[in-house]
Design a protein around this motif. Structure first.
Motif, PDB file in Angstrom:
ATOM      1  N   ALA A 113       0.868   9.754 -28.360  1.00  0.00           N
ATOM      2  CA  ALA A 113      -0.580   9.666 -28.157  1.00  0.00           C
ATOM      3  C   ALA A 113      -1.011  10.516 -26.967  1.00  0.00           C
ATOM      4  O   ALA A 113      -2.070  11.163 -26.996  1.00  0.00           O
ATOM      5  CB  ALA A 113      -0.996   8.212 -27.950  1.00  0.00           C
ATOM      6  N   TRP A 114      -0.202  10.534 -25.910  1.00  0.00           N
ATOM      7  CA  TRP A 114      -0.531  11.368 -24.748  1.00  0.00           C
ATOM      8  C   TRP A 114      -0.300  12.838 -25.048  1.00  0.00           C
ATOM      9  O   TRP A 114      -1.006  13.703 -24.502  1.00  0.00           O
ATOM     10  CB  TRP A 114       0.283  10.930 -23.536  1.00  0.00           C
ATOM     11  N   PHE A 115       0.674  13.156 -25.909  1.00  0.00           N
ATOM     12  CA  PHE A 115       0.860  14.552 -26.318  1.00  0.00           C
ATOM     13  C   PHE A 115      -0.434  15.063 -26.970  1.00  0.00           C
ATOM     14  O   PHE A 115      -0.895  16.167 -26.679  1.00  0.00           O
ATOM     15  CB  PHE A 115       2.013  14.684 -27.318  1.00  0.00           C
ATOM     16  N   TYR A 116      -0.981  14.251 -27.882  1.00  0.00           N
ATOM     17  CA  TYR A 116      -2.237  14.639 -28.536  1.00  0.00           C
ATOM     18  C   TYR A 116      -3.353  14.778 -27.504  1.00  0.00           C
ATOM     19  O   TYR A 116      -4.120  15.758 -27.525  1.00  0.00           O
ATOM     20  CB  TYR A 116      -2.633  13.591 -29.582  1.00  0.00           C
ATOM     21  N   ALA A 117      -3.458  13.809 -26.606  1.00  0.00           N
ATOM     22  CA  ALA A 117      -4.542  13.809 -25.626  1.00  0.00           C
ATOM     23  C   ALA A 117      -4.482  15.036 -24.724  1.00  0.00           C
ATOM     24  O   ALA A 117      -5.518  15.640 -24.401  1.00  0.00           O
ATOM     25  CB  ALA A 117      -4.491  12.528 -24.791  1.00  0.00           C
ATOM     26  N   GLU A 118      -3.273  15.430 -24.320  1.00  0.00           N
ATOM     27  CA  GLU A 118      -3.135  16.615 -23.476  1.00  0.00           C
ATOM     28  C   GLU A 118      -3.604  17.862 -24.211  1.00  0.00           C
ATOM     29  O   GLU A 118      -4.379  18.673 -23.673  1.00  0.00           O
ATOM     30  CB  GLU A 118      -1.681  16.798 -23.042  1.00  0.00           C
ATOM     31  N   SER A 119      -3.138  18.049 -25.440  1.00  0.00           N
ATOM     32  CA  SER A 119      -3.517  19.241 -26.207  1.00  0.00           C
ATOM     33  C   SER A 119      -5.020  19.306 -26.419  1.00  0.00           C
ATOM     34  O   SER A 119      -5.637  20.367 -26.268  1.00  0.00           O
ATOM     35  CB  SER A 119      -2.789  19.252 -27.557  1.00  0.00           C
ATOM     36  N   ALA A 120      -5.620  18.175 -26.764  1.00  0.00           N
ATOM     37  CA  ALA A 120      -7.071  18.144 -26.970  1.00  0.00           C
ATOM     38  C   ALA A 120      -7.813  18.433 -25.675  1.00  0.00           C
ATOM     39  O   ALA A 120      -8.787  19.203 -25.659  1.00  0.00           O
ATOM     40  CB  ALA A 120      -7.482  16.784 -27.536  1.00  0.00           C
ATOM     41  N   ALA A 121      -7.366  17.840 -24.565  1.00  0.00           N
ATOM     42  CA  ALA A 121      -8.063  18.017 -23.289  1.00  0.00           C
ATOM     43  C   ALA A 121      -8.035  19.463 -22.820  1.00  0.00           C
ATOM     44  O   ALA A 121      -9.035  19.986 -22.295  1.00  0.00           O
ATOM     45  CB  ALA A 121      -7.441  17.105 -22.223  1.00  0.00           C
ATOM     46  N   VAL A 122      -6.901  20.135 -22.995  1.00  0.00           N
ATOM     47  CA  VAL A 122      -6.811  21.533 -22.576  1.00  0.00           C
ATOM     48  C   VAL A 122      -7.764  22.398 -23.388  1.00  0.00           C
ATOM     49  O   VAL A 122      -8.496  23.239 -22.836  1.00  0.00           O
ATOM     50  CB  VAL A 122      -5.361  22.040 -22.709  1.00  0.00           C
ATOM     51  N   LEU A 123      -7.806  22.196 -24.699  1.00  0.00           N
ATOM     52  CA  LEU A 123      -8.711  22.995 -25.529  1.00  0.00           C
ATOM     53  C   LEU A 123     -10.174  22.691 -25.216  1.00  0.00           C
ATOM     54  O   LEU A 123     -11.020  23.585 -25.215  1.00  0.00           O
ATOM     55  CB  LEU A 123      -8.419  22.744 -27.009  1.00  0.00           C
ATOM     56  N   ILE A 124     -10.483  21.432 -24.973  1.00  0.00           N
ATOM     57  CA  ILE A 124     -11.854  21.069 -24.601  1.00  0.00           C
ATOM     58  C   ILE A 124     -12.268  21.802 -23.337  1.00  0.00           C
ATOM     59  O   ILE A 124     -13.377  22.337 -23.232  1.00  0.00           O
ATOM     60  CB  ILE A 124     -11.978  19.542 -24.424  1.00  0.00           C
ATOM     61  N   GLU A 125     -11.383  21.840 -22.359  1.00  0.00           N
ATOM     62  CA  GLU A 125     -11.688  22.521 -21.105  1.00  0.00           C
ATOM     63  C   GLU A 125     -11.876  24.027 -21.323  1.00  0.00           C
ATOM     64  O   GLU A 125     -12.792  24.638 -20.764  1.00  0.00           O
ATOM     65  CB  GLU A 125     -10.563  22.275 -20.096  1.00  0.00           C
ATOM     66  N   ILE A 126     -11.033  24.635 -22.119  1.00  0.00           N
ATOM     67  CA  ILE A 126     -11.159  26.068 -22.410  1.00  0.00           C
ATOM     68  C   ILE A 126     -12.502  26.362 -23.056  1.00  0.00           C
ATOM     69  O   ILE A 126     -13.185  27.336 -22.710  1.00  0.00           O
ATOM     70  CB  ILE A 126     -10.001  26.523 -23.320  1.00  0.00           C
ATOM     71  N   ILE A 127     -12.918  25.514 -23.988  1.00  0.00           N
ATOM     72  CA  ILE A 127     -14.182  25.731 -24.691  1.00  0.00           C
ATOM     73  C   ILE A 127     -15.364  25.512 -23.764  1.00  0.00           C
ATOM     74  O   ILE A 127     -16.277  26.344 -23.682  1.00  0.00           O
ATOM     75  CB  ILE A 127     -14.267  24.807 -25.916  1.00  0.00           C
ATOM     76  N   ARG A 128     -15.383  24.411 -23.043  1.00  0.00           N
ATOM     77  CA  ARG A 128     -16.542  24.087 -22.210  1.00  0.00           C
ATOM     78  C   ARG A 128     -16.682  25.022 -21.014  1.00  0.00           C
ATOM     79  O   ARG A 128     -17.803  25.277 -20.560  1.00  0.00           O
ATOM     80  CB  ARG A 128     -16.465  22.637 -21.752  1.00  0.00           C
ATOM     81  N   ARG A 129     -15.575  25.545 -20.517  1.00  0.00           N
ATOM     82  CA  ARG A 129     -15.629  26.510 -19.412  1.00  0.00           C
ATOM     83  C   ARG A 129     -15.852  27.925 -19.927  1.00  0.00           C
ATOM     84  O   ARG A 129     -15.922  28.853 -19.136  1.00  0.00           O
ATOM     85  CB  ARG A 129     -14.338  26.459 -18.600  1.00  0.00           C
ATOM     86  N   GLU A 130     -15.913  28.096 -21.231  1.00  0.00           N
ATOM     87  CA  GLU A 130     -16.079  29.405 -21.865  1.00  0.00           C
ATOM     88  C   GLU A 130     -15.040  30.405 -21.378  1.00  0.00           C
ATOM     89  O   GLU A 130     -15.357  31.565 -21.075  1.00  0.00           O
ATOM     90  CB  GLU A 130     -17.495  29.940 -21.652  1.00  0.00           C
ATOM     91  N   LEU A 131     -13.803  29.944 -21.311  1.00  0.00           N
ATOM     92  CA  LEU A 131     -12.708  30.832 -20.984  1.00  0.00           C
ATOM     93  C   LEU A 131     -12.392  31.698 -22.199  1.00  0.00           C
ATOM     94  O   LEU A 131     -12.736  31.353 -23.332  1.00  0.00           O
ATOM     95  CB  LEU A 131     -11.478  30.021 -20.577  1.00  0.00           C
ATOM     96  N   PRO A 132     -11.759  32.843 -21.991  1.00  0.00           N
ATOM     97  CA  PRO A 132     -11.396  33.676 -23.143  1.00  0.00           C
ATOM     98  C   PRO A 132     -10.537  32.899 -24.139  1.00  0.00           C
ATOM     99  O   PRO A 132      -9.739  32.036 -23.767  1.00  0.00           O
ATOM    100  CB  PRO A 132     -10.606  34.829 -22.510  1.00  0.00           C
ATOM    101  N   VAL A 133     -10.694  33.228 -25.407  1.00  0.00           N
ATOM    102  CA  VAL A 133      -9.949  32.542 -26.456  1.00  0.00           C
ATOM    103  C   VAL A 133      -8.448  32.620 -26.209  1.00  0.00           C
ATOM    104  O   VAL A 133      -7.718  31.648 -26.439  1.00  0.00           O
ATOM    105  CB  VAL A 133     -10.320  33.149 -27.827  1.00  0.00           C
TER     106      VAL A 133
END
Length: 551
Positions: free
Chosen positions: A289-309
């Motif tokens: 469950a934490w593996f999933y949460a980590e992967s989701a959180a990193v992608l959320i941060e990349i998207i919301r910070r508008e970092l390069p794909v």
């Protein structure tokens, strides 16, 4: 309007939505957003549209939207898996097997009794024994949202006929007219939840040439692309008044969904593409469950910070709690965490998609890693390089090479023997093998290792070369991968497949892929850039009937 002014205006529009959406993932400071995409460099090809069934997860989310609560994932345990293509399900028409049909019937039977207790469903209260007017209101509204368009008169009449039949049949057992009313509602809405209008997405082709999607079709296409679910209330309203057909409204709705329902986009796009959605049903508190949460959180941060794909490969941060920090052996001491909530942690050791335990465990067996399996996964999901299945002659060559490898050979020796067996082998193995070797520094649970065994007799060898450039460690390899131009192009390709819900046609889609992955004002595209460009494009907003081959 200048880009800077557009950013300021949209930041004000998004402020009410984003104020509380970051949670433990970060603060809510500046949210620059691309408002108007540049025009494509050339006309893009408009494609056809084929019927496609909702995937299991799209069906679950559709019922959740209709009923007003999250239908539990546990009810889908053991279901026939959805057909997948290029990492995504629900791409092509697959029909239903007998078991898949029984799965849906059993689910709706389990949900029927809860229908009349949901405020989102029971939008009126019957007045006396004549409850047909209220029933018409409830059924009409529910079916329209289920079908993702206004009802035809004949459809509503047919549904009301079912209601009346169920109402009358209930008289024998129901103690009151209200119970009869509820039974009529239950039976009728159950038929809606099992209807092909809900379970199949259909965009009829024009008789000839091409046509624009209508407001409801466009809203549904946008909603499933962004959230894996039908339109929410705001998007439905934009379809109802036709404003979704306006360029500015369409882009604003896409950005609203991206920045206010980021977790849904991450789950339905990133979670499928990178496979970590397989862990979404893991029991709360277990490592998966934490593996999933980590992967989701990193992608959320990349998207919301508008970092390069391409930041998906090397973002420079991850999100940890005590359980993850202890598992990885990095980060602040576990006792510094005050709860199970994930906290951002700047590091180069973790955070990239190939450094996450979700992907590393899902590309391994429970007790063994496979360089070929991991390398093939990276080729497919990050570089979009498809490895065709071997023909009989190549399969025989592979078997001969395998048989010639001594039992005492190391993992690296085995991998290198396959890669250097001939030009045909090299064409497939030039990416797969060195990448897989670099990933051998992670065990089947995603922890770093220097040896394959506890006795430290068999060291892990990760040194190889990628396209002729040598590397010694995974960190060096990861930096090389992050610099490959194929990353942006591949993310664009995957977005086209997911957004259009079709298999790729390179001759038709290459122009769109190039457009999505092109630089934006001298900087690499973010997910927001790609999303806005895709939903604004003619291939997303129009469909065409292919011209008949004159031959």
């Amino acid at each position: 309007m200048s880009k800077a002014a557009a950013h300021m205006v949209f930041a004000l529009l998004l402020a009410p939505y984003c104020a509380g959406c970051m949670g433990a993932i970060g603060d809510t400071e500046e949210q620059p957003v691309v408002i108007e995409p540049p025009p494509p460099p050339l006309p893009l090809v408009v494609k056809g549209s084929a019927p496609r069934t909702l995937s299991n997860e799209e069906y679950r989310r559709s019922l959740s939207s209709l009923l007003g609560y999250d239908v539990p994932l546990a009810l889908f345990a053991g279901w026939t898996p959805s057909t997948t293509f290029s990492g995504f399900d629900g791409v092509i028409w697959s029909g239903f097997s007998g078991q898949a049909t029984l799965d849906r019937i059993a689910l709706v039977e389990a949900l029927m009794d809860s229908v009349v207790g949901q405020a989102r469903v029971m939008i009126c209260e019957p007045d006396g024994a004549d409850a047909s007017s209220c029933a018409r209101t409830i059924i009409g509204a529910f079916a329209a949202r289920a079908y993702r368009r206004p009802l035809l008169d004949a459809e509503l009449a047919e549904l009301m006929g079912r209601y009346q039949t169920a109402y009358l049949l209930a008289k024998a057992d129901a103690p009151s007219w209200r119970d009869q009313f509820h039974e009529g509602i239950r039976v009728t809405l159950a038929s809606v939840m099992l209807s092909p209008q809900l379970m199949v997405r259909l965009e009829p082709l024009p008789a000839e040439g091409e046509r624009a999607l209508d407001a409801y079709e466009l809203a549904a296409r946008l909603a499933f692309f962004m959230t894996g679910a039908p339109p929410d209330d705001e998007l439905w309203a934009a379809a109802a008044d036709g404003s979704i057909l306006l360029d500015d409204t369409l882009r604003a709705q896409a950005l609203r969904l991206l920045f206010t329902r980021t977790a849904d986009f991450v789950d339905t796009f990133g979670g499928q593409l990178f496979d970590f959605r397989q862990l979404a049903s893991a029991r709360a508190g277990v490592l998966e469950a934490w593996f999933y949460a980590e992967s989701a959180a990193v992608l959320i941060e990349i998207i919301r910070r508008e970092l390069p794909v391409r930041s998906v490969v090397a973002p420079g941060f991850t999100f940890l709690n005590a359980a993850l920090a202890e598992h990885y052996g990095i980060g602040p001491p576990p006792y510094t965490y005050t709860s199970d909530a994930l906290v951002r942690f700047d590091t180069l050791e973790r955070g990239g998609i190939l450094q996450q335990a979700s992907v590393l465990s899902l590309t391994s067996t429970p007790n063994k890693t496979s360089p070929q399996r991991r390398g093939r996964w990276v080729q497919s999901r990050l570089l979009c390089k498809t490895i065709p299945p071997p023909d009989a002659a190549l399969f025989a060559q592979i078997a001969a090479v395998s048989a010639s490898i001594p039992e005492t050979a190391t993992v690296k020796e085995r991998v290198d023997r396959h890669r250097t067996a001939g030009d045909v082998c090299m064409s497939c193995h030039q990416y797969m093998d060195p990448i897989g070797l670099g990933l051998e520094s992670f065990d089947p649970r995603g922890r770093k290792r220097a040896y394959y065994d506890q006795a430290a007799l068999y060291p892990v060898e990760t040194d190889s070369d990628l396209l002729g450039e040598p590397f010694a460690t995974f960190d060096e390899l990861n930096g090389m991968l992050a610099a490959l131009p194929e990353i942006n192009a591949c993310m664009a390709e995957k977005m086209v497949i997911h957004g259009l819900g079709q298999m790729l046609a390179p001759r038709d889609d290459q122009g769109l892929i190039d457009y999505l992955s092109a630089e934006v004002d001298g900087h690499e595209p973010s997910f927001a850039d790609m999303v806005v460009r895709l939903v604004s494009s003619a291939p997303f907003r129009r469909i065409a009937r292919a011209a008949e081959d004159p031959s």
